[in-house]
Design a protein around this motif. Structure first.
Motif, PDB file in Angstrom:
ATOM      1  N   TYR A 159      -6.687   4.468 -11.185  1.00 48.83           N
ATOM      2  CA  TYR A 159      -5.480   3.638 -11.153  1.00 48.83           C
ATOM      3  C   TYR A 159      -4.562   3.936 -12.342  1.00 48.83           C
ATOM      4  O   TYR A 159      -3.337   4.062 -12.182  1.00 48.83           O
ATOM      5  CB  TYR A 159      -5.873   2.163 -11.134  1.00 48.83           C
ATOM      6  N   THR A 160      -5.125   4.046 -13.536  1.00 47.95           N
ATOM      7  CA  THR A 160      -4.287   4.275 -14.711  1.00 47.95           C
ATOM      8  C   THR A 160      -3.695   5.675 -14.745  1.00 47.95           C
ATOM      9  O   THR A 160      -2.527   5.857 -15.110  1.00 47.95           O
ATOM     10  CB  THR A 160      -5.092   4.024 -16.003  1.00 47.95           C
ATOM     11  N   HIS A 161      -4.481   6.673 -14.346  1.00 49.27           N
ATOM     12  CA  HIS A 161      -3.997   8.048 -14.445  1.00 49.27           C
ATOM     13  C   HIS A 161      -3.209   8.488 -13.205  1.00 49.27           C
ATOM     14  O   HIS A 161      -2.078   8.989 -13.319  1.00 49.27           O
ATOM     15  CB  HIS A 161      -5.178   9.007 -14.678  1.00 49.27           C
ATOM     16  N   GLU A 162      -3.788   8.288 -12.018  1.00 44.63           N
ATOM     17  CA  GLU A 162      -3.150   8.816 -10.815  1.00 44.63           C
ATOM     18  C   GLU A 162      -2.062   7.894 -10.266  1.00 44.63           C
ATOM     19  O   GLU A 162      -1.000   8.352  -9.839  1.00 44.63           O
ATOM     20  CB  GLU A 162      -4.200   9.075  -9.734  1.00 44.63           C
ATOM     21  N   THR A 163      -2.322   6.585 -10.257  1.00 39.33           N
ATOM     22  CA  THR A 163      -1.353   5.654  -9.661  1.00 39.33           C
ATOM     23  C   THR A 163      -0.246   5.291 -10.645  1.00 39.33           C
ATOM     24  O   THR A 163       0.939   5.400 -10.331  1.00 39.33           O
ATOM     25  CB  THR A 163      -2.061   4.376  -9.175  1.00 39.33           C
ATOM     26  N   LEU A 164      -0.615   4.839 -11.841  1.00 43.58           N
ATOM     27  CA  LEU A 164       0.378   4.424 -12.823  1.00 43.58           C
ATOM     28  C   LEU A 164       0.933   5.592 -13.624  1.00 43.58           C
ATOM     29  O   LEU A 164       2.032   5.494 -14.186  1.00 43.58           O
ATOM     30  CB  LEU A 164      -0.219   3.379 -13.771  1.00 43.58           C
ATOM     31  N   THR A 195       0.960  -8.858   0.910  1.00 44.54           N
ATOM     32  CA  THR A 195       2.263  -8.211   0.786  1.00 44.54           C
ATOM     33  C   THR A 195       3.304  -8.944   1.628  1.00 44.54           C
ATOM     34  O   THR A 195       4.440  -9.194   1.170  1.00 44.54           O
ATOM     35  CB  THR A 195       2.169  -6.739   1.226  1.00 44.54           C
ATOM     36  N   ARG A 196       2.942  -9.319   2.856  1.00 39.02           N
ATOM     37  CA  ARG A 196       3.876 -10.036   3.717  1.00 39.02           C
ATOM     38  C   ARG A 196       4.235 -11.394   3.129  1.00 39.02           C
ATOM     39  O   ARG A 196       5.398 -11.835   3.223  1.00 39.02           O
ATOM     40  CB  ARG A 196       3.272 -10.209   5.111  1.00 39.02           C
ATOM     41  N   ALA A 244       0.826  -1.215   0.000  1.00 37.79           N
ATOM     42  CA  ALA A 244       0.000   0.000   0.000  1.00 37.79           C
ATOM     43  C   ALA A 244       0.855   1.258   0.000  1.00 37.79           C
ATOM     44  O   ALA A 244       0.422   2.307  -0.492  1.00 37.79           O
ATOM     45  CB  ALA A 244      -0.926  -0.013   1.214  1.00 37.79           C
ATOM     46  N   ASP A 245       2.083   1.159   0.511  1.00 38.76           N
ATOM     47  CA  ASP A 245       2.981   2.321   0.524  1.00 38.76           C
ATOM     48  C   ASP A 245       3.780   2.453  -0.767  1.00 38.76           C
ATOM     49  O   ASP A 245       4.614   3.355  -0.902  1.00 38.76           O
ATOM     50  CB  ASP A 245       3.936   2.241   1.712  1.00 38.76           C
ATOM     51  N   PHE A 297      -1.259  -2.806  -4.374  1.00 41.59           N
ATOM     52  CA  PHE A 297      -2.218  -2.402  -3.346  1.00 41.59           C
ATOM     53  C   PHE A 297      -2.286  -0.890  -3.143  1.00 41.59           C
ATOM     54  O   PHE A 297      -2.815  -0.434  -2.138  1.00 41.59           O
ATOM     55  CB  PHE A 297      -1.891  -3.108  -2.032  1.00 41.59           C
ATOM     56  N   ARG A 298      -1.816  -0.121  -4.107  1.00 43.16           N
ATOM     57  CA  ARG A 298      -1.943   1.330  -4.039  1.00 43.16           C
ATOM     58  C   ARG A 298      -3.329   1.780  -4.501  1.00 43.16           C
ATOM     59  O   ARG A 298      -3.482   2.886  -5.026  1.00 43.16           O
ATOM     60  CB  ARG A 298      -0.860   1.988  -4.900  1.00 43.16           C
TER      61      ARG A 298
END
Length: 412
Positions: free
Chosen positions: A238-243, A344-345, A77-78, A192-193
């Motif tokens: 997700y496509t614009h802001e995250t990626l 993630t773990r 998430a980070d 997980f972002r």
């Protein structure tokens, strides 16, 4: 109309077509007659879709793959990435149209094979002990097909009673970007972002085909799917802001809903009738992966029948795998574990090849114990103690969702 083949297969999705493909392999000691009953073009026939799985290079379908990746990545998430090279495995993408073309090249040359387009209305045992399929042809006329054995791959109308039932639901865009934006050697299994839902978890999923082209999906594990606008908003973000893909073109779309349940799917529903695919329990409850289990079962059933032996459909996953899945689903559904942190773990703490064996149900008990130590031990133990006292209940019917489709009639 009635025919009398050795085998009748209902449905030409991944499970039905795979079984036909293996049954009609050239050089059989016992040549088989096979009838495949496929839905006519329309709402009962699934649209083009993507199936993903992992295996070493040199698999039977390598020539038809859209792509494969030696490297896998999971982002917490980070945003912290965990990258693994799970040698000897590669993560592989097979498009349904390529698989259908490959299968058709074999089936069209098989002398004992016949395909019928019809809408199936009922499947069961005939009075003479064979299996029987009732259907209507394109003109609406009734027809029946009897065979020594019937394998039914239609999605279940209702999910079985279970202690926990979630849905894995997703929408994906095949995108073409104006600038290089993807690493063709790396598949992002879980990113997980994404904003996490109040119940369950969400993640992005990116499978690059080249530096400009990829399948980008938004996926949730939760009790109910979103509406079309909900998926659009999630993918937009997700496509614009995250990626940060910038300008891109959407060239194709896909959508799927996959049951994640500890309910028991019957593999046999009559003396001569068997369920295969998701309806027969091929979907791994904790992940949604299905295609590899379908291939294992198809090869095993075909080998027995082509050798003149009766079919045997063992469980797709062993008791230990199913028990661990039940614990994970309940812990996730109850909110005792944070889904994004849980996965993630796992990916950070377990070597990639070992984790893929575990996810495919092929790990050994000592490997399972080591993997278990990478999970939140206290909440998982509490769930282990609770599960035997939880009743299995009928889930709400999935009539408001589409049939299982997508990455495997499933996904990651």
């Amino acid at each position: 109309m009635s025919t009398n083949p050795d085998v009748v297969i209902v449905g030409a999705g991944a499970a039905g077509l795979s079984l036909a493909y293996h049954l009609c392999e050239p050089g059989s000691d016992v040549p088989l007659s096979v009838v495949l009953v496929d839905a006519p073009p329309g709402p009962l026939r699934p649209p083009p879709r993507t199936w993903c799985f992992w295996e070493p290079p040199g698999g039977a379908y390598d020539g038809a793959l859209a792509s494969s990746w030696p490297q896998l990545r999971v982002r917490g998430a980070d945003g912290t990435p965990t990258v693994s090279r799970p040698s000897p495995y590669r993560y592989k993408m097979l498009r349904s149209d390529a698989f259908e073309a490959l299968a058709d090249s074999r089936l069209s040359a098989a002398p004992g094979f016949r395909r019928i387009e019809a809408t199936v209305t009922a499947v069961g045992d005939a009075p003479d002990g064979r299996g029987e399929v009732h259907a209507r042809d394109a003109r609406g006329e009734p027809l029946s097909v009897r065979g020594r054995l019937v394998f039914d791959s239609r999605p279940p109308h209702r999910l079985p009673p279970a202690r926990t039932t979630l849905l894995q639901h997703f929408t994906g865009w095949f995108v073409r970007t104006g600038r290089p934006a993807f690493d063709p050697a790396t598949a992002d299994l879980m990113d997980f972002r994404t904003p996490q839902p109040s119940h369950g978890l969400s993640f992005g999923y990116v499978l690059p085909l080249d530096p400009h082209t990829a399948l980008v999906e938004y996926t949730e594990f939760s009790p109910a799917p979103l509406d079309a606008e909900g998926y659009r908003r999630a993918l937009d973000r997700y496509t614009h802001e995250t990626l940060g893909l910038g300008t891109f073109e959407v060239t194709a779309r896909e959508h799927g809903v996959i049951p994640m349940t500890d309910g028991h799917f019957p593999r046999r529903t009559g003396r001569s009738v068997y369920r295969i695919g998701t309806a027969g329990g091929a979907t791994r409850p904790s992940t949604g992966y299905t295609f590899a289990a379908v291939q294992r079962q198809s090869r095993a059933v075909a080998a027995r029948l082509r050798a003149g032996r009766p079919p045997r459909l063992p469980p797709h996953y062993g008791m230990r795998s199913r028990a661990m899945d039940a614990v994970m689903l309940r812990a996730l559904d109850s909110g005792r574990v944070d889904g994004a942190d849980f996965f993630t773990r796992l990916f950070r703490g377990v070597p990639g090849d070992r984790l893929l064996r575990f996810l495919d149900g092929g790990s050994r008990i000592h490997e399972d114990l080591l993997i278990g130590l990478r999970t939140p031990v206290a909440p998982m133990l509490r769930t282990v103690l609770e599960l035997p006292f939880r009743a299995r209940r009928e889930p709400s019917p999935p009539s408001s969702t589409s049939p299982p489709t997508g990455h495997e009639e499933s996904t990651s």
